[in-house]
Design a protein around this motif. Structure first.
Motif, PDB file in Angstrom:
ATOM      1  N   LEU A  38       0.702  -1.298   0.175  1.00 11.76           N
ATOM      2  CA  LEU A  38      -0.086   0.157  -0.095  1.00 11.76           C
ATOM      3  C   LEU A  38       0.983   1.325  -0.051  1.00 11.76           C
ATOM      4  O   LEU A  38       1.676   1.587   1.053  1.00 11.76           O
ATOM      5  N   GLY A  51      -1.789   5.318  -0.617  1.00 12.38           N
ATOM      6  CA  GLY A  51      -3.423   4.936  -0.844  1.00 12.38           C
ATOM      7  C   GLY A  51      -3.717   4.103  -2.096  1.00 12.38           C
ATOM      8  O   GLY A  51      -4.879   3.931  -2.082  1.00 12.38           O
ATOM      9  N   GLU A  52      -2.769   3.657  -2.617  1.00 12.50           N
ATOM     10  CA  GLU A  52      -3.013   2.734  -3.872  1.00 12.50           C
ATOM     11  C   GLU A  52      -2.155   1.400  -3.750  1.00 12.50           C
ATOM     12  O   GLU A  52      -1.030   1.353  -2.988  1.00 12.50           O
ATOM     13  N   THR A  69     -11.902  -9.686  -1.329  1.00  8.75           N
ATOM     14  CA  THR A  69     -11.111  -8.910  -0.525  1.00  8.75           C
ATOM     15  C   THR A  69     -10.104  -9.801  -0.032  1.00  8.75           C
ATOM     16  O   THR A  69     -10.224 -11.006   0.262  1.00  8.75           O
ATOM     17  N   VAL A 125      -9.470  -6.426  -3.729  1.00  8.21           N
ATOM     18  CA  VAL A 125      -9.474  -5.313  -2.890  1.00  8.21           C
ATOM     19  C   VAL A 125      -8.703  -5.677  -1.671  1.00  8.21           C
ATOM     20  O   VAL A 125      -8.531  -6.783  -0.927  1.00  8.21           O
ATOM     21  N   TYR A 126      -7.913  -4.694  -1.277  1.00  3.47           N
ATOM     22  CA  TYR A 126      -6.812  -4.699  -0.327  1.00  3.47           C
ATOM     23  C   TYR A 126      -7.758  -4.410   1.030  1.00  3.47           C
ATOM     24  O   TYR A 126      -8.496  -3.401   1.340  1.00  3.47           O
ATOM     25  N   ASP A 133      -7.296  -3.685   5.053  1.00  2.82           N
ATOM     26  CA  ASP A 133      -6.457  -2.974   5.915  1.00  2.82           C
ATOM     27  C   ASP A 133      -6.904  -3.564   7.455  1.00  2.82           C
ATOM     28  O   ASP A 133      -7.941  -3.156   7.904  1.00  2.82           O
ATOM     29  N   GLN A 187     -10.525  -0.975   6.526  1.00  2.00           N
ATOM     30  CA  GLN A 187     -10.581  -0.111   5.265  1.00  2.00           C
ATOM     31  C   GLN A 187     -10.584  -1.035   4.089  1.00  2.00           C
ATOM     32  O   GLN A 187      -9.731  -1.812   3.971  1.00  2.00           O
ATOM     33  N   ARG A 188     -11.275  -0.896   3.191  1.00  7.95           N
ATOM     34  CA  ARG A 188     -11.192  -1.480   1.917  1.00  7.95           C
ATOM     35  C   ARG A 188     -10.688  -0.614   0.968  1.00  7.95           C
ATOM     36  O   ARG A 188     -10.833   0.793   0.581  1.00  7.95           O
ATOM     37  N   ILE A 189      -9.503  -0.964   0.079  1.00  6.31           N
ATOM     38  CA  ILE A 189      -8.829  -0.221  -0.924  1.00  6.31           C
ATOM     39  C   ILE A 189      -9.026  -1.107  -2.254  1.00  6.31           C
ATOM     40  O   ILE A 189      -8.304  -1.981  -2.498  1.00  6.31           O
ATOM     41  N   LYS A 228      -7.664  -2.474  -5.416  1.00 14.66           N
ATOM     42  CA  LYS A 228      -6.381  -2.635  -5.970  1.00 14.66           C
ATOM     43  C   LYS A 228      -6.330  -2.389  -7.504  1.00 14.66           C
ATOM     44  O   LYS A 228      -7.508  -2.362  -8.163  1.00 14.66           O
TER      45      LYS A 228
END
Length: 454
Positions: free
Chosen positions: A374, A377-378, A414, A430-431, A433, A438-440, A442
C-alpha cells in the motif's frame, strides 16, 4: 492469437465469451465473516483449530477476519460499483445450526437472509456454497467426516439451507474442494480438524463423496428450478521427466488430486488402478453406496491456481510420488510458491470436458497471492493483474474452441484469512487493512471493474 501472452487479455471483452457467460468473485464464510461468537453461533472446527498455538501462521485466526458480518452491505455495494454481478459465498454450518444438528439459529438464518436480499436488491446474483470447510465442532467431537452419521447430519443441514433460502437462491454448490478438506484436514493434519492418517482420510473421502450426491438430491427436491453444482480443486500434473517412473508418479498424483471425487460422482468408481491403496476404502463402502454416490449435477465448479510437476519418490508412502516445488524449478511463482502457469486452467477445462457426465464447467475459483504494498493509498498489483488477464485469456481460448465452460469467478474479492497461512498471503482484488477494516480497490480490481464494464 497467442493466448499465452497476457497482453492479449486487454483485447478481450465479456461479450467475447458469449451472452450467457458469467463473471463474478468467490469468498468463504470463515475467511471473511468474523463475528465468531456473536448471538448463538456455535464453535466450528476452524474456531477450534486456530485456538491452538502453532497451527496457523503467527497464531492468527478468523475471529474478526474481514468483519463481513457487520460490513456486508458496504462490501456488496463495493461489488456493485465494480460491475460485479455474481457473488459466490458460503454458509457457515455452525452459524445456522450451532450444534450441527437440532435447533436452527434464527439469528443465523436472519443474517444470510439479509445478505441474500441485499445482493438481489443491488442486482447481484447470489451463488451459495453449502459447505466450505467449517464443520461444527460439536459434530467433530463425534468423529466429523469420519463418522458415517455425517450423511444424516449433512442431509439435514442442506435441507435447512434449501428450505430457508431456496426461494431466492437459484445457484448452489454442495461442497467446496473435498480433496483439500479431507486431504489437509484428515490425512496431513495441516488444516482443521488436524487429524492424520489413512484411517481418517479414507472414511472421510467416502462420506464426502456420498454427501456431494446427497446434497445435490436434496437441493433438486426442494429447489427444482435451481442450477446445482459442486466444486473441485485441480491442477495440471506434469511428470518431472519422461522416465517411466516419473510418468507413473504423475499418473498416480493425477488420480488422487484430480479424479478421486469426480469419478465416483459420475458412476466410474474410485481410481484404484493408479492408486492401489485406495482399495482400502472398500472397508467403508456399504451395499449400493457407489450407486448413491452418483448425481447429475447441472455444472461442475473447477478451481485452478497452478500446475504441479511430479517425480517418483521411494520415500513417500502409498503414492511413491512427490511434488517438486516451483521455487526449485526456476519458474515464476506466487507468494504461495505456486507456479504461474496459465495453460493449466485451459488444460483442466479440457480434462473435465472429457467426462461424458459433465454438462457444464464453471471456473469457481482462480487467483493469486503476491506481495501487495500500500503506497500513497494505492496498491499497484501488476503481477496479479497480469495473472488474471492471462488466465481469463486461457478460459476464452477454451470457450472459443468449443469446450463447455460457462463462467469465471476470481478468488477473491477482499484480502482475507487464508487458512493455515493466516493473513500473510493476499489474494484479493480489494486490499483489506485489517487494523481499520478499510477497503482499497487494487489495480487488479480496477482492471476487473473496467473489463466487466466494457
Amino acid at each position: 492469437m497467442d493466448f499465452n501472452n497476457p497482453q492479449n487479455a486487454f483485447n478481450l471483452k465479456p461479450q467475447d465469451f458469449g451472452k450467457d457467460f458469467v463473471f463474478g468473485v468467490s469468498t468463504a464464510a470463515y475467511q471473511i465473516e468474523g463475528a465468531h461468537a456473536i448471538h448463538d453461533k456455535g464453535v466450528s472446527i476452524w474456531d477450534q483449530f486456530t485456538s491452538k498455538k502453532g497451527n496457523i501462521f503467527n497464531n492468527q485466526h478468523g475471529q474478526i477476519a474481514c468483519d463481513f458480518y457487520n460490513k456486508f452491505e458496504e462490501d456488496i455495494l463495493l461489488m456493485k460499483s465494480m460491475n460485479i454481478k455474481h457473488f459466490r459465498f458460503s454458509l457457515a454450518w455452525s452459524r445456522i445450526i450451532p450444534n450441527g444438528t437440532g435447533v436452527v439459529s434464527s439469528e443465523g438464518i436472519a443474517f444470510y437472509n439479509r445478505v441474500i436480499n441485499f445482493c438481489i436488491a443491488c442486482g447481484i446474483t447470489p451463488w451459495v456454497t453449502v459447505y466450505h470447510w467449517d464443520l461444527p465442532q460439536a459434530l467433530q467431537n463425534q468423529g466429523g467426516w469420519v463418522n458415517r452419521e455425517v450423511l444424516q447430519w449433512f442431509e439435514n443441514y442442506t435441507r435447512v439451507c434449501a428450505t430457508h433460502f431456496g426461494d431466492r437462491v437459484k445457484h448452489w454448490m454442495v461442497l467446496n474442494e473435498p480433496m483439500v478438506f479431507t486431504g489437509a484436514g484428515y490425512f496431513l493434519g495441516v488444516h482443521a480438524p488436524g487429524n492424520k492418517g489413512l484411517k481418517n482420510f479414507l472414511p472421510a473421502v467416502h462420506h464426502a463423496v456420498l454427501c456431494q450426491a446427497i446434497g445435490g438430491r436434496m437441493l433438486r427436491d426442494l429447489v427444482p428450478d435451481a442450477q446445482i453444482g459442486s466444486t473441485f480443486s485441480c491442477s495440471e500434473i506434469t511428470p518431472y521427466s519422461q522416465a517411466a517412473r516419473d510418468v507413473l508418479a504423475a499418473k498416480k498424483a493425477n488420480a488422487l488430486l484430480n479424479r478421486l471425487f469426480i469419478e465416483p460422482l459420475l458412476g466410474l468408481g474410485y481410481p484404484t488402478k493408479h492408486v492401489p491403496v485406495l482399495k482400502r476404502i472398500e472397508a467403508y463402502i456399504k451395499p449400493d453406496d457407489l450407486k448413491k454416490a452418483v448425481f447429475d449435477f447441472d455444472f461442475i465448479g473447477v478451481q485452478n491456481y497452478t500446475r504441479e510437476v511430479v517425480k517418483h519418490s521411494y520415500f513417500v508412502p502409498y503414492l511413491r510420488a512427490r511434488i517438486v516445488k516451483a521455487s526449485k524449478r526456476n519458474v515464476k511463482t506466487t507468494l504461495m510458491d505456486w507456479e504461474v502457469y496459465p495453460p493449466s486452467i485451459y488444460n483442466m477445462i479440457a480434462h473435465f470436458n472429457e467426462y461424458k457426465g459433465v454438462k457444464k464447467i464453471i471456473i469457481t475459483e482462480n487467483g493469486a497471492a503476491f506481495t501487495d504494498k500500500l503506497v500513497s493509498g494505492e496498491v499497484n498489483d501488476t503481477e496479479r493483474l497480469q495473472y488474471l488477464q492471462s488466465h481469463i485469456a486461457q478460459v476464452q481460448k477454451a470457450k472459443a474452441e468449443g469446450l463447455n465452460v460457462a463462467g469465471y469467478f476470481a478468488w477473491t474479492f477482499t484480502d482475507n484469512f487464508e487458512w493455515a497461512e493466516g493473513y500473510h498471503p493476499r489474494f484479493g482484488l480489494v486490499y483489506t487493512d485489517f487494523s481499520t477494516q478499510q477497503r482499497i480497490v487494487k489495480a487488479s480490481g480496477k482492471w476487473y471493474k473496467d473489463f466487466l464494464g466494457s
